[in-house]
Design a protein around this motif. Structure first.
Motif, short mmCIF file in Angstrom:
data_model
loop_
_atom_site.label_atom_id
_atom_site.label_comp_id
_atom_site.label_asym_id
_atom_site.label_seq_id
_atom_site.Cartn_x
_atom_site.Cartn_y
_atom_site.Cartn_z
N THR A 33 -21.55 -6.51 9.92
CA THR A 33 -21.75 -5.08 10.13
C THR A 33 -20.93 -4.55 11.30
N TYR A 34 -20.88 -5.32 12.38
CA TYR A 34 -20.13 -4.85 13.55
C TYR A 34 -18.64 -4.76 13.25
N ASN A 35 -18.06 -5.85 12.78
CA ASN A 35 -16.63 -5.85 12.50
C ASN A 35 -16.28 -4.97 11.30
N GLY A 36 -17.15 -4.95 10.31
CA GLY A 36 -16.91 -4.09 9.15
C GLY A 36 -16.94 -2.61 9.49
N SER A 37 -17.74 -2.25 10.51
CA SER A 37 -17.88 -0.83 10.85
C SER A 37 -16.59 -0.20 11.36
N TYR A 38 -15.69 -1.02 11.89
CA TYR A 38 -14.41 -0.44 12.33
C TYR A 38 -13.22 -0.98 11.55
N MET A 39 -13.31 -2.21 11.06
CA MET A 39 -12.16 -2.78 10.37
C MET A 39 -12.01 -2.26 8.94
N LEU A 40 -13.11 -1.96 8.28
CA LEU A 40 -13.02 -1.40 6.93
C LEU A 40 -12.35 -0.02 6.96
N PRO A 41 -12.81 0.91 7.81
CA PRO A 41 -12.10 2.20 7.85
C PRO A 41 -10.65 2.06 8.30
N GLU A 42 -10.39 1.18 9.28
CA GLU A 42 -9.02 1.01 9.75
C GLU A 42 -8.14 0.43 8.65
N GLY A 43 -8.65 -0.54 7.90
CA GLY A 43 -7.88 -1.12 6.81
C GLY A 43 -7.58 -0.12 5.71
N ILE A 44 -8.57 0.69 5.37
CA ILE A 44 -8.37 1.72 4.34
C ILE A 44 -7.35 2.76 4.82
N MET A 45 -7.54 3.23 6.05
CA MET A 45 -6.61 4.23 6.60
C MET A 45 -5.18 3.70 6.67
N THR A 46 -5.04 2.47 7.13
CA THR A 46 -3.71 1.88 7.26
C THR A 46 -3.06 1.69 5.90
N THR A 47 -3.81 1.21 4.94
CA THR A 47 -3.26 1.01 3.59
C THR A 47 -2.82 2.34 2.99
N ILE A 48 -3.63 3.36 3.15
CA ILE A 48 -3.26 4.70 2.65
C ILE A 48 -2.00 5.19 3.36
N ALA A 49 -1.93 4.99 4.68
CA ALA A 49 -0.76 5.44 5.44
C ALA A 49 0.51 4.72 5.01
N VAL A 50 0.42 3.42 4.75
CA VAL A 50 1.59 2.66 4.30
C VAL A 50 2.03 3.16 2.93
N VAL A 51 1.07 3.40 2.04
CA VAL A 51 1.40 3.90 0.70
C VAL A 51 2.06 5.28 0.80
N LEU A 52 1.51 6.16 1.63
CA LEU A 52 2.10 7.49 1.79
C LEU A 52 3.50 7.41 2.38
N LEU A 53 3.70 6.51 3.33
CA LEU A 53 5.02 6.32 3.91
C LEU A 53 5.99 5.81 2.85
N TYR A 54 5.54 4.90 2.01
CA TYR A 54 6.39 4.39 0.94
C TYR A 54 6.73 5.49 -0.06
N LYS A 55 5.72 6.29 -0.42
CA LYS A 55 5.97 7.38 -1.38
C LYS A 55 6.95 8.40 -0.82
N ALA A 56 6.86 8.65 0.49
CA ALA A 56 7.73 9.65 1.11
C ALA A 56 9.16 9.15 1.28
N ALA A 57 9.32 7.87 1.55
CA ALA A 57 10.66 7.33 1.82
C ALA A 57 10.76 5.87 1.38
N PRO A 58 10.78 5.62 0.07
CA PRO A 58 10.82 4.24 -0.41
C PRO A 58 12.07 3.48 0.05
N GLN A 59 13.17 4.20 0.29
CA GLN A 59 14.40 3.53 0.71
C GLN A 59 14.24 2.85 2.06
N LEU A 60 13.32 3.30 2.89
CA LEU A 60 13.11 2.68 4.21
C LEU A 60 12.54 1.27 4.11
N PHE A 61 11.92 0.96 2.98
CA PHE A 61 11.29 -0.34 2.82
C PHE A 61 12.27 -1.42 2.35
#
Length: 169
Positions: free
Chosen positions: A137-165
């Motif tokens: 519960t302790y680690n999940g309370s911050y790592m789950l939101p951070e993991g979701i946010m980071t994954t979404i951010a990486v996907v959005l970055l890829y969608k915006a500029a796939p050539q950078l990858f």
């Protein structure tokens, strides 16, 4: 040089916290530049950059006094595993899906390191709960939101500029 810049950017993002827990752990986008670098340059360079960031965090967070087990699980291994993002991303023909799966998978690996640390090292802080429930519960309370946010951010970055990858750019 690019790896050093991504480590520096990750460090800056680690200071911009959306939320911070009283006994350590926070929600930020610190993993974003590291995951970008790992997918772009592959496991060799990515692993080295993530390992270096984990070691840097040990000193910046003052974790050197917490014991070698915590240093190893909470920082060195947890961040080094981010270097495997490209390994999880590679099997997918659709690179966008690969980036998403790779990012999510290494966030889970990082969580598992912190979960194990919570059970094996910090279990005495559990306030009467079994150590594994407290750590989950302790680690999940911050790592789950951070993991979701980071994954979404990486996907959005890829969608915006796939050539950078691509390392060719």
């Amino acid at each position: 040089c690019e790896g050093a810049l991504m480590i520096a950017l990750a460090q800056i993002l680690s200071y911009l916290k959306f939320y911070e827990l009283p006994q350590g752990g926070s929600i930020s986008l610190e993993m974003l530049p590291l995951l970008f670098f790992c997918v772009r340059w592959g496991m060799g360079g990515g692993f080295i950059a993530c390992f270096a960031f984990g070691v840097l965090q040990v000193f910046i967070q003052g974790a050197v006094s917490w014991g070698w087990q915590s240093i190893l699980l909470d920082y060195v291994l947890a961040f080094s595993f981010l270097g495997l993002a490209c390994v999880f991303a590679k099997p997918f023909k659709n690179k966008l899906v690969g980036v998403a799966v790779g990012s999510a998978a290494v966030c889970v690996l990082r969580f598992l390191c912190s979960f194990l640390s919570g059970v094996l090292i910090w279990g005495n802080l559990s306030d009467g709960l079994p150590a594994w429930i407290y750590s989950l519960t302790y680690n999940g309370s911050y790592m789950l939101p951070e993991g979701i946010m980071t994954t979404i951010a990486v996907v959005l970055l890829y969608k915006a500029a796939p050539q950078l990858f691509s390392a060719n750019n």
